[in-house]
Design a protein around this motif. Structure first.
Motif, PDB file in Angstrom:
ATOM      1  N   GLY A 168       0.796  -1.228  -0.068  1.00 38.39           N
ATOM      2  CA  GLY A 168      -0.056   0.080  -0.204  1.00 38.39           C
ATOM      3  C   GLY A 168       0.971   1.405   0.067  1.00 38.39           C
ATOM      4  O   GLY A 168       0.275   2.352  -0.282  1.00 38.39           O
ATOM      5  N   HIS A 169       2.322   1.122   0.394  1.00 37.70           N
ATOM      6  CA  HIS A 169       2.942   2.331   0.326  1.00 37.70           C
ATOM      7  C   HIS A 169       3.449   2.516  -1.222  1.00 37.70           C
ATOM      8  O   HIS A 169       2.801   1.839  -2.197  1.00 37.70           O
ATOM      9  N   LEU A 170       4.049   3.874  -1.493  1.00 40.59           N
ATOM     10  CA  LEU A 170       4.394   4.127  -2.791  1.00 40.59           C
ATOM     11  C   LEU A 170       5.735   3.132  -3.043  1.00 40.59           C
ATOM     12  O   LEU A 170       6.659   3.157  -2.086  1.00 40.59           O
ATOM     13  N   ALA A 171       6.012   2.795  -4.117  1.00 38.19           N
ATOM     14  CA  ALA A 171       7.062   1.837  -4.328  1.00 38.19           C
ATOM     15  C   ALA A 171       8.353   2.766  -4.594  1.00 38.19           C
ATOM     16  O   ALA A 171       9.375   2.145  -4.149  1.00 38.19           O
ATOM     17  N   ASP A 172       8.107   3.910  -4.857  1.00 33.16           N
ATOM     18  CA  ASP A 172       9.431   4.911  -4.945  1.00 33.16           C
ATOM     19  C   ASP A 172       9.628   5.476  -3.467  1.00 33.16           C
ATOM     20  O   ASP A 172       8.852   6.138  -2.997  1.00 33.16           O
ATOM     21  N   LYS A 173      10.797   5.317  -2.982  1.00 35.49           N
ATOM     22  CA  LYS A 173      11.052   5.242  -1.573  1.00 35.49           C
ATOM     23  C   LYS A 173      11.200   6.797  -1.472  1.00 35.49           C
ATOM     24  O   LYS A 173      10.695   7.803  -0.507  1.00 35.49           O
ATOM     25  N   ALA A 174      11.869   7.553  -2.662  1.00 35.86           N
ATOM     26  CA  ALA A 174      11.986   9.149  -2.441  1.00 35.86           C
ATOM     27  C   ALA A 174      10.598   9.780  -2.418  1.00 35.86           C
ATOM     28  O   ALA A 174      10.443  10.701  -1.868  1.00 35.86           O
ATOM     29  N   ALA A 175       9.871   9.111  -3.129  1.00 35.73           N
ATOM     30  CA  ALA A 175       8.409   9.788  -3.430  1.00 35.73           C
ATOM     31  C   ALA A 175       7.479   9.640  -1.826  1.00 35.73           C
ATOM     32  O   ALA A 175       7.139  10.761  -1.534  1.00 35.73           O
ATOM     33  N   MET A 176       7.900   8.417  -1.278  1.00 40.99           N
ATOM     34  CA  MET A 176       7.359   8.410   0.108  1.00 40.99           C
ATOM     35  C   MET A 176       7.848   9.468   0.885  1.00 40.99           C
ATOM     36  O   MET A 176       7.155  10.008   1.914  1.00 40.99           O
ATOM     37  N   GLU A 177       9.210   9.661   1.053  1.00 40.79           N
ATOM     38  CA  GLU A 177       9.939  10.698   1.748  1.00 40.79           C
ATOM     39  C   GLU A 177       9.414  12.059   1.614  1.00 40.79           C
ATOM     40  O   GLU A 177       9.067  12.764   2.440  1.00 40.79           O
ATOM     41  N   LEU A 178       9.065  12.423   0.277  1.00 46.13           N
ATOM     42  CA  LEU A 178       8.460  13.607  -0.157  1.00 46.13           C
ATOM     43  C   LEU A 178       7.258  13.693   0.462  1.00 46.13           C
ATOM     44  O   LEU A 178       6.712  14.857   0.846  1.00 46.13           O
ATOM     45  N   PHE A 179       6.356  13.028   0.358  1.00 45.93           N
ATOM     46  CA  PHE A 179       4.944  12.726   0.850  1.00 45.93           C
ATOM     47  C   PHE A 179       5.078  12.942   2.280  1.00 45.93           C
ATOM     48  O   PHE A 179       4.326  14.073   2.714  1.00 45.93           O
ATOM     49  N   LYS A 180       6.036  12.345   2.874  1.00 44.28           N
ATOM     50  CA  LYS A 180       5.810  12.480   4.474  1.00 44.28           C
ATOM     51  C   LYS A 180       6.304  13.934   4.847  1.00 44.28           C
ATOM     52  O   LYS A 180       5.859  14.467   5.936  1.00 44.28           O
ATOM     53  N   GLY A 181       7.392  14.616   4.048  1.00 45.77           N
ATOM     54  CA  GLY A 181       7.704  15.820   4.390  1.00 45.77           C
ATOM     55  C   GLY A 181       6.620  16.806   4.229  1.00 45.77           C
ATOM     56  O   GLY A 181       6.522  17.746   4.803  1.00 45.77           O
TER      57      GLY A 181
END
Ligand SMILES: Cc1cc2nc3c(=O)[nH]c(=O)nc-3n(C[C@H](O)[C@H](O)[C@H](O)COP(=O)(O)O)c2cc1C
Length: 200
Positions: A168-181
């Motif tokens: 359910g997370h985004l596959a792209d880890k950098a995108a996950m970090e950006l979303f969290k930010g």
């Protein structure tokens, strides 16, 4: 002095398999995992007729518009994740904003619920642009139409049919970090707004 903030994640789509609902739910999950009290609201739980001035004159805003406004009021930051329809805002979301903008209790400043909260925007699309053009219209509606403060940062997920991992997370880890930010920024801005509002 309040020192906590609550975020509400809302999607501009209601279908069961909605990609935008998926990101909005993920946002609430990420926020809660990072100690920010958050909830997800499905606009499908707040059905409203298409805005009609005669209906409003006869009956006032629908009960679900009052309920949605009340839900906004118990949160300090609102993260709207919306698809774009023909490079614009989906009618479901525009209609909900329009009706909520018409709910006013005695003595309340016009559009107070929008002006005393901070908004962040996100979008998901199977297309290459990630729905970013629709967010321009949504931003205009909120900022110019309702006087809301909308974070300059926004978060879009293009090519969304392959963007989500099995967990359910985004596959792209950098995108996950950006979303969290972006979520953390919304939480910080909402807290400042909350303190400002409670001082006035
Ligand atoms: C009426 C309509 C117009 C659309 N226009 C766009 C568009 O301008 N840009 C885009 O990226 N996707 C467009 N789409 C595709 C949506 O991004 C796609 O259906 C998306 O999955 C809808 O969001 P949801 O998954 O949250 O329901 C459109 C879809 C519909 C139904």
């Amino acid at each position: 002095m309040p020192h906590t903030t609550r975020l509400l994640f809302v999607a501009g789509a209601t279908r069961a398999a909605s990609l935008n609902k998926r990101l909005a739910r993920l946002g609430a999950e990420i926020a809660n995992a990072n100690g920010i009290h958050s909830a997800f609201a499905d606009l499908g739980d707040y059905p409203m007729p298409l805005y009609d001035g005669d209906l409003e004159a006869a009956e006032g805003p629908p009960e679900n518009a009052r309920k949605l406004k009340a839900l906004f009021e118990v949160h300090h930051g609102i993260f709207i994740v919306s698809p774009e329809y023909n490079a614009s805002i989906p009618p479901l979301l525009k209609n909900a904003i329009d009706w909520v903008s018409r709910v006013r209790v005695d003595g309340e400043r016009p559009l107070a619920v929008f002006k005393t909260r901070v908004f962040a925007l996100g979008s998901v699309s199977p297309g290459a642009f990630g729905g970013i053009r629709g967010l321009t219209v949504l931003r205009q509606t909120l900022e110019i139409g309702t006087g809301a403060l909308v974070l300059p940062d926004q978060f879009s997920v293009p090519r969304a049919n392959t963007a989500f991992a099995d967990n359910g997370h985004l596959a792209d880890k950098a995108a996950m970090e950006l979303f969290k930010g972006t979520i953390e920024k919304l939480a910080r801005a909402s807290l400042i707004m909350r303190q400002e509002v409670s001082n006035t």
